[in-house]
Scaffold this active site. Structure first.
Site, short mmCIF file in Angstrom:
data_model
loop_
_atom_site.label_atom_id
_atom_site.label_comp_id
_atom_site.label_asym_id
_atom_site.label_seq_id
_atom_site.Cartn_x
_atom_site.Cartn_y
_atom_site.Cartn_z
N ASP A 143 0.80 -1.22 0.00
CA ASP A 143 0.00 0.00 0.00
C ASP A 143 0.84 1.27 0.00
O ASP A 143 0.30 2.36 -0.21
CB ASP A 143 -0.93 0.02 1.21
CG ASP A 143 -2.04 -1.01 1.11
OD1 ASP A 143 -2.42 -1.36 -0.02
OD2 ASP A 143 -2.53 -1.46 2.17
N ARG A 178 -17.89 -1.58 -23.25
CA ARG A 178 -18.26 -1.68 -21.85
C ARG A 178 -17.50 -0.69 -20.97
O ARG A 178 -16.46 -0.16 -21.34
CB ARG A 178 -18.00 -3.11 -21.34
CG ARG A 178 -19.04 -4.11 -21.81
CD ARG A 178 -18.69 -5.50 -21.36
NE ARG A 178 -19.75 -6.44 -21.72
CZ ARG A 178 -19.55 -7.74 -21.94
NH1 ARG A 178 -18.34 -8.25 -21.84
NH2 ARG A 178 -20.57 -8.51 -22.24
N GLU A 238 -10.09 -0.22 -2.91
CA GLU A 238 -11.08 -0.90 -2.07
C GLU A 238 -11.60 -0.01 -0.94
O GLU A 238 -12.70 -0.22 -0.43
CB GLU A 238 -10.49 -2.18 -1.48
CG GLU A 238 -9.27 -1.94 -0.58
CD GLU A 238 -8.62 -3.22 -0.08
OE1 GLU A 238 -9.14 -4.30 -0.39
OE2 GLU A 238 -7.57 -3.12 0.60
#
Length: 365
Positions: A143, A178, A238
């Site tokens: 991270d 898409r 997330e």
């Protein structure tokens, strides 16, 4: 012979074995130190049956620096200050076993510890140092959320994996007209999402530091379509959330695991797009633990090796209570207190964010 203990804590990441190898190889040059490894962080010492292994030169051969994971294994549960204890009713509580840890380390004859881990692991290192442990920290996290170092090893590999995923999703997005949503890791900091969005050429990047306005995201997505044709790629961390919204997470039922389990924001975003007038057909890919696995990049192997060598040299110099760091293309040391004082969030005013905006990436704000 003097005895040194090495351990890896927290989530696994590419480059851990390269650090271990760097420590062992540098220590072998002194002919005065034995290096041992504790399995699953401090749990190998705290467990009723001690689980430590001797790390000789043969332990770090066979190219372990190129392998993902850690030969010492790791854990996100337990620890010296929060050792899980099962109660009679089946619930669990935690107890402080730090004094027991220190006494057992002394009993086993260890003169110093090198702890390889992220923010949580280094906070434990600082607490143990304050209690008298001779400990050196090595920063590890995909991270990149430790502020005292420019980079943590494992981050560049995770970014490469995420960028590869964006590259592959671009082609399928274009083929089917898409909106492809890629959910990547990043609990509180959006470094992986930001870097991979720029590297992969995504049109939208949603990160925890910038709450997104779903109407603006829909506007950007729709602008990529004409008569039903077009495509768009979205990278979302997330830990991202809409303005006024909550992070997508669930309480964990795992014994000893204290964090909430993040996940599901990609699917949430797909529903939000549909519910707010998005014309595009969307699909979601959750990259998940693929970001943690596999062989480290050359950059991470080199950085991790430097960290391992420097960490042992810090032990030789008795620079305890400090962490090795990468600053301005140099390997330096910082205090553990400084290393864990501030969380390394993405600076929304940084030139990296400006550059992303400059190539047309929307942050939904």
């Amino acid at each position: 012979m003097k005895k040194l203990l090495v351990l890896t804590g927290g989530g696994d990441c590419p480059g851990l074995n390269a650090v271990i190898r760097g420590v062992v190889k540098r220590a072998s040059l002194t002919k005065e130190w034995e290096v041992w490894g504790s399995l699953e962080a401090y749990n190998g010492v705290l467990s009723d049956k001690v689980e430590i292994i001797k790390l000789s030169g043969t332990s770090v051969t066979a190219g372990i620096h190129a392998k993902g994971g850690t030969i010492l294994r790791t854990t996100t549960k337990g620890g010296p200050f929060n050792w899980p204890v099962i109660q009679a009713d089946g619930s669990w509580a935690s107890e402080d076993r730090s004094d027991f840890l220190l006494s057992r380390l002394a009993e086993l004859g260890f003169e110093a510890v090198i702890s390889i881990g992220g923010d949580g692991s280094q906070k434990i290192s600082q607490q143990l140092f304050e209690k008298g442990l001779n400990v050196v920290g090595v920063p590890k996290t995909i991270d990149n959320d430790l502020s005292a170092t420019d980079y943590t090893f494992g981050f560049q590999t995770a970014v490469q994996e995420a960028s590869n995923a964006v590259d592959k999703l671009v082609t399928t997005a274009e083929s089917h007209h898409r909106a492809m949503i890629l959910e990547v890791m990043g609990r509180s900091a959006g470094w992986i999402a930001l870097h991979s969005a720029i590297a992969g050429g995504a049109e939208v990047c949603l990160i925890p530091e910038i709450p997104y306005d779903i109407d603006k995201v829909v506007e950007r997505v729709n602008s990529r379509y004409c008569d039903g044709r077009g495509f768009v790629n979205i990278v979302i961390a997330e830990g991202a959330a809409a303005v006024g919204g909550q992070v997508s997470a669930q309480e964990s039922t795992e014994v000893g695991y204290e964090n909430v389990r993040l996940g599901g924001v990609g699917n949430l975003l797909a529903r939000q797009l549909q519910d707010n007038g998005c014309t595009a057909d969307s699909r979601v890919t959750v990259l998940g633990h693929l970001q943690r696995g596999g062989s480290p990049t050359a950059f991470d192997r080199v950085l991790a090796t430097q960290y391992g060598v420097k960490a042992f040299e810090m032990v030789l110099a008795k620079e305890f209570g400090r962490m090795v760091a990468y600053k301005n293309n140099d390997i330096v040391t910082v205090s553990l207190d400084e290393a864990t004082r501030d969380y390394n969030y993405v600076n929304t005013d940084s030139y990296l964010v400006q550059a992303a905006r400059g190539v047309g990436i929307s942050f939904g704000d």
